[in-house]
Motif scaffolding. Structure first.
Motif, short mmCIF file in Angstrom:
data_model
loop_
_atom_site.label_atom_id
_atom_site.label_comp_id
_atom_site.label_asym_id
_atom_site.label_seq_id
_atom_site.Cartn_x
_atom_site.Cartn_y
_atom_site.Cartn_z
N THR A 244 0.81 -1.23 0.00
CA THR A 244 0.00 0.00 0.00
C THR A 244 0.84 1.27 0.00
O THR A 244 0.36 2.32 -0.42
CB THR A 244 -0.93 0.01 1.22
N GLU B 135 -7.77 5.64 -6.43
CA GLU B 135 -8.23 4.31 -6.05
C GLU B 135 -7.84 3.26 -7.10
O GLU B 135 -7.41 2.15 -6.77
CB GLU B 135 -9.73 4.31 -5.84
N ALA B 136 -7.98 3.60 -8.37
CA ALA B 136 -7.64 2.65 -9.43
C ALA B 136 -6.15 2.35 -9.44
O ALA B 136 -5.73 1.19 -9.56
CB ALA B 136 -8.09 3.20 -10.79
N SER C 9 -4.02 2.76 -6.91
CA SER C 9 -3.66 2.06 -5.67
C SER C 9 -3.99 0.58 -5.77
O SER C 9 -3.18 -0.28 -5.36
CB SER C 9 -4.39 2.69 -4.48
N TYR C 10 -5.17 0.26 -6.32
CA TYR C 10 -5.56 -1.14 -6.47
C TYR C 10 -4.62 -1.86 -7.44
O TYR C 10 -4.19 -3.00 -7.18
CB TYR C 10 -7.00 -1.22 -6.96
N THR C 11 -4.31 -1.22 -8.56
CA THR C 11 -3.43 -1.84 -9.55
C THR C 11 -2.05 -2.10 -8.98
O THR C 11 -1.48 -3.20 -9.15
CB THR C 11 -3.31 -0.94 -10.79
N TYR D 152 -1.28 -2.44 -5.85
CA TYR D 152 -1.41 -3.48 -4.81
C TYR D 152 -1.29 -4.86 -5.43
O TYR D 152 -0.55 -5.72 -4.93
CB TYR D 152 -2.75 -3.31 -4.10
N VAL D 153 -2.02 -5.08 -6.54
CA VAL D 153 -1.99 -6.37 -7.21
C VAL D 153 -0.62 -6.65 -7.82
O VAL D 153 -0.09 -7.77 -7.72
CB VAL D 153 -3.09 -6.45 -8.28
#
Length: 316
Positions: A154, A197-198, A200-202, A204-205
């Motif tokens: 994160t 958000e997009a 951060s999610y990408t 993270y993965v």
């Protein structure tokens, strides 16, 4: 091994012939200088495949009933994978140790006598204590690394990048606001909430996939035995089977690093089984430091049994 098996036997050291023709001239027999019953050997028993077919000096356990070929003590011959340990030879080593201690009790004098007897009794307890302490330290390092790797998906701590979120923000007044912690979206200077958000999610993965891939690459490249939990293999070793390199220092290192990366990446696995493998590796390395366990495979497995208990203890 031939003939009947009896409890009284001894070890004699003999030299193998220089060639197969010399073996045939002797009728497949080797003379011993100590007057023991000379066993019948096949030429292949003396050939060392690891040194391009040269002939070696070997040790033979003999009795009036049978003989058993063993590598000479001055040669380091690694057992093949999945070969059974030499239970008979280990029994002979135990008998020699018992006789040596009895001689010390009867003929020893002064403080040296009591020191040697105390040291022999204490080796097991000292080894187990070392195993417990070292295993606990390694488990603590793995736990701390897992927390840091988990938070790394994160963001990171600006004050000290090697700190996790909990350590970095322990002095923050508001649990939700930590000026010392920087999300990856902040690093990229993104301000729009949907884009943040997009991204951060990408990220993270992607970071999780990289961590898992790195753990798999380490195991495949440097220590294949570090893969998996290790529980079935440990049970096989405790049953008296050789598995070279499964408990080596290199396997221990890759196991600890790979376990930290794989658990921190978020894969659906636990640390309980791998901790048993880690503790067994520690037990095997500690056993090399004590003469009582170094060359005694069955005694070493007693120490490995205690090591597995240490692995279960640090897991829970």
């Amino acid at each position: 091994m031939r003939g009947t098996s009896r409890a009284s036997y001894r070890q004699v050291s003999v030299s193998c012939p220089n060639s197969e023709e010399e073996m045939e001239e002797k009728g497949g027999r080797i003379e011993s200088k100590k007057g023991a019953r000379t066993p019948t050997l096949d030429p292949k028993d003396c050939k060392d495949e690891s040194s391009s077919g040269k002939w070696n000096r070997v040790s033979i356990w003999t009795t009036s009933g049978f003989s058993m070929l063993r590598p000479a003590e001055d040669q380091s011959v690694a057992a093949q994978d999945f070969a059974t340990i030499d239970w008979t030879g280990d029994h002979e080593l135990s008998q020699q140790r018992t006789e040596r201690l009895e001689t010390i009790r009867q003929k020893g004098r002064g403080s040296r006598k009591y020191f040697m007897l105390t040291w022999d009794v204490s080796q097991g307890w000292i080894a187990v204590a070392f195993i417990g302490v070292i295993t606990g330290c390694i488990a603590w390092c793995i736990d701390m690394t897992v927390k840091w790797v988990t938070d790394l998906k994160t963001g990171y701590c600006k004050r000290a990048p090697w700190f996790g979120y909990e350590v970095c923000c322990r002095h923050a007044a508001d649990a939700g606001e930590c000026p010392e912690w920087s999300n990856w979206a902040d690093v990229l200077l993104l301000e729009e909430s949907s884009v943040r958000e997009a991204v951060s999610y990408t990220l993270y993965v992607v970071v999780a996939a990289l961590l898992a891939a790195t753990a798999a690459w380490l195991c495949k490249t440097f220590a294949r035995y570090a893969a998996g939990s290790g529980i079935p293999e440990i049970k096989t070793i405790l049953g008296g089977t050789h598995m070279n390199k499964f408990l080596s220092h290199w396997t221990l290192l890759i196991k600890a690093v790979g376990l930290s990366l794989s658990v921190g990446s978020g894969l659906s696995l636990g640390k309980e089984g791998p901790y048993v493998h880690v503790a067994s590796c520690v037990g095997n390395l500690v056993a090399q430091c004590f003469a009582k366990f170094r060359h005694h495979e069955s005694k070493k497995r007693e120490l490995l049994s205690a090591s597995t208990a240490a692995g279960v203890a640090v897991a829970f």
